[in-house]
Design a protein around this motif. Sequence first.
Motif, mmCIF file in Angstrom:
data_model
loop_
_atom_site.group_PDB
_atom_site.id
_atom_site.type_symbol
_atom_site.label_atom_id
_atom_site.label_comp_id
_atom_site.label_asym_id
_atom_site.label_seq_id
_atom_site.Cartn_x
_atom_site.Cartn_y
_atom_site.Cartn_z
ATOM 1 N N ALA A 127 12.941 55.773 7.082
ATOM 2 C CA ALA A 127 12.519 57.023 6.439
ATOM 3 C C ALA A 127 13.465 57.464 5.323
ATOM 4 O O ALA A 127 13.020 57.948 4.275
ATOM 5 C CB ALA A 127 12.391 58.118 7.489
ATOM 6 N N LYS A 128 14.788 57.278 5.520
ATOM 7 C CA LYS A 128 15.743 57.757 4.518
ATOM 8 C C LYS A 128 15.656 57.004 3.191
ATOM 9 O O LYS A 128 16.208 57.454 2.188
ATOM 10 C CB LYS A 128 17.168 57.678 5.071
ATOM 11 N N GLN A 129 14.928 55.873 3.193
ATOM 12 C CA GLN A 129 14.778 55.111 1.958
ATOM 13 C C GLN A 129 13.366 55.170 1.387
ATOM 14 O O GLN A 129 13.092 54.571 0.358
ATOM 15 C CB GLN A 129 15.176 53.652 2.208
ATOM 16 N N VAL A 130 12.498 55.884 2.052
ATOM 17 C CA VAL A 130 11.114 55.982 1.575
ATOM 18 C C VAL A 130 11.044 57.003 0.439
ATOM 19 O O VAL A 130 11.420 58.162 0.621
ATOM 20 C CB VAL A 130 10.165 56.401 2.709
ATOM 21 N N PRO A 131 10.581 56.615 -0.748
ATOM 22 C CA PRO A 131 10.466 57.553 -1.868
ATOM 23 C C PRO A 131 9.549 58.726 -1.525
ATOM 24 O O PRO A 131 8.544 58.558 -0.814
ATOM 25 C CB PRO A 131 9.875 56.703 -2.994
ATOM 26 N N ALA A 132 9.888 59.898 -1.987
ATOM 27 C CA ALA A 132 9.075 61.092 -1.728
ATOM 28 C C ALA A 132 7.646 60.884 -2.215
ATOM 29 O O ALA A 132 7.422 60.325 -3.295
ATOM 30 C CB ALA A 132 9.701 62.303 -2.417
ATOM 31 N N GLY A 133 6.693 61.325 -1.399
ATOM 32 C CA GLY A 133 5.281 61.250 -1.776
ATOM 33 C C GLY A 133 4.627 59.917 -1.490
ATOM 34 O O GLY A 133 3.443 59.716 -1.811
ATOM 35 N N THR A 134 5.349 58.983 -0.880
ATOM 36 C CA THR A 134 4.783 57.668 -0.574
ATOM 37 C C THR A 134 3.675 57.797 0.460
ATOM 38 O O THR A 134 3.803 58.506 1.465
ATOM 39 C CB THR A 134 5.872 56.719 -0.035
ATOM 40 N N ASP B 134 0.261 52.474 -1.177
ATOM 41 C CA ASP B 134 1.236 52.389 -2.263
ATOM 42 C C ASP B 134 2.000 51.058 -2.196
ATOM 43 O O ASP B 134 2.190 50.502 -1.107
ATOM 44 C CB ASP B 134 2.239 53.536 -2.186
ATOM 45 N N GLU B 135 2.433 50.587 -3.341
ATOM 46 C CA GLU B 135 3.233 49.377 -3.392
ATOM 47 C C GLU B 135 4.695 49.736 -3.638
ATOM 48 O O GLU B 135 5.001 50.601 -4.472
ATOM 49 C CB GLU B 135 2.731 48.437 -4.491
ATOM 50 N N LEU B 136 5.601 49.060 -2.907
ATOM 51 C CA LEU B 136 7.034 49.284 -3.056
ATOM 52 C C LEU B 136 7.746 47.937 -3.197
ATOM 53 O O LEU B 136 7.386 46.976 -2.511
ATOM 54 C CB LEU B 136 7.597 50.033 -1.847
#
Length: 279
Positions: free
Chosen positions: A38-45, A49-51
Amino acid sequence: MIELGKKQTLTVVKTVDFGVYLAEKDDKEGKDSVLLPAKQVPAGTKAGDELTVFIYKDSKDRLIATTREPMLQVGQTAVLKVSQVTRIGAFLNWGLEKDLLLPYHEQTTRMQEGKDVLVALYIDKSQRLCATMKVYHYLSTRTPYVVGDQVKGRVYEISGNFGVFVAVDDKYSALIPAREAAGKYRPGEILDLRVTEVKEDGKMNVTDRQKAYLQIEEDAESVLSVIDEFAGVLPFDDKASPEVIKREFGLSKNAFKRAIGHLLKEGKIEIKERRIYKK
């Protein structure tokens, strides 16, 4: 297929309190998925979505994704700093939360905390990411250099038979042939070099010696300083064995004879009774 030790673009297939699960685009059900904490998930993901993430393993040996940028991927080389030395090996800072292990059997010289080392990243038999200092097979042969170019290279291995193995720019494969290797070398040492040959396979031969007319002057001064250490009388002449010459001067026999010839011509020495005297 999600690949360990590489950056990949994956799709969000599931969101949970502790992060998101990522999978390849065709894996709609996330059967082969990996967690991005969670601490590395970009806001609004959100789902779909592709990361772009890097895949490694956590402290419990589970595949995990990170959006942090590692300093190298599997098959690549990089210079990393030693953060800790333990009984199982050295740990290297490679830009991720968990340090990278450099096992003892993959080390070619003694490790010290804070030391910079050139390593490659590989997957060991236990499917873990590890570093190795045995980088010969990982260095690039697609050199941009040509004969005569001045380059910088890091010593990574020394062979009595072949010479001194060097990584030019910490990336390209090069060798100081044994016949050219003068003096003492240390793994990790960075040298100013000149390209003397680019082979068909892209590997380079290099030298840390200057062009002949400049090198003779330098070698001659070196020989004079050694004669001074022998109180002005060298207990052998230019017919001494190559082993003795290498041991005392760090020169090949040919280079030594050229230096002696130069000093004789300048009248700085004389040879008599199989000894060399400084004038």
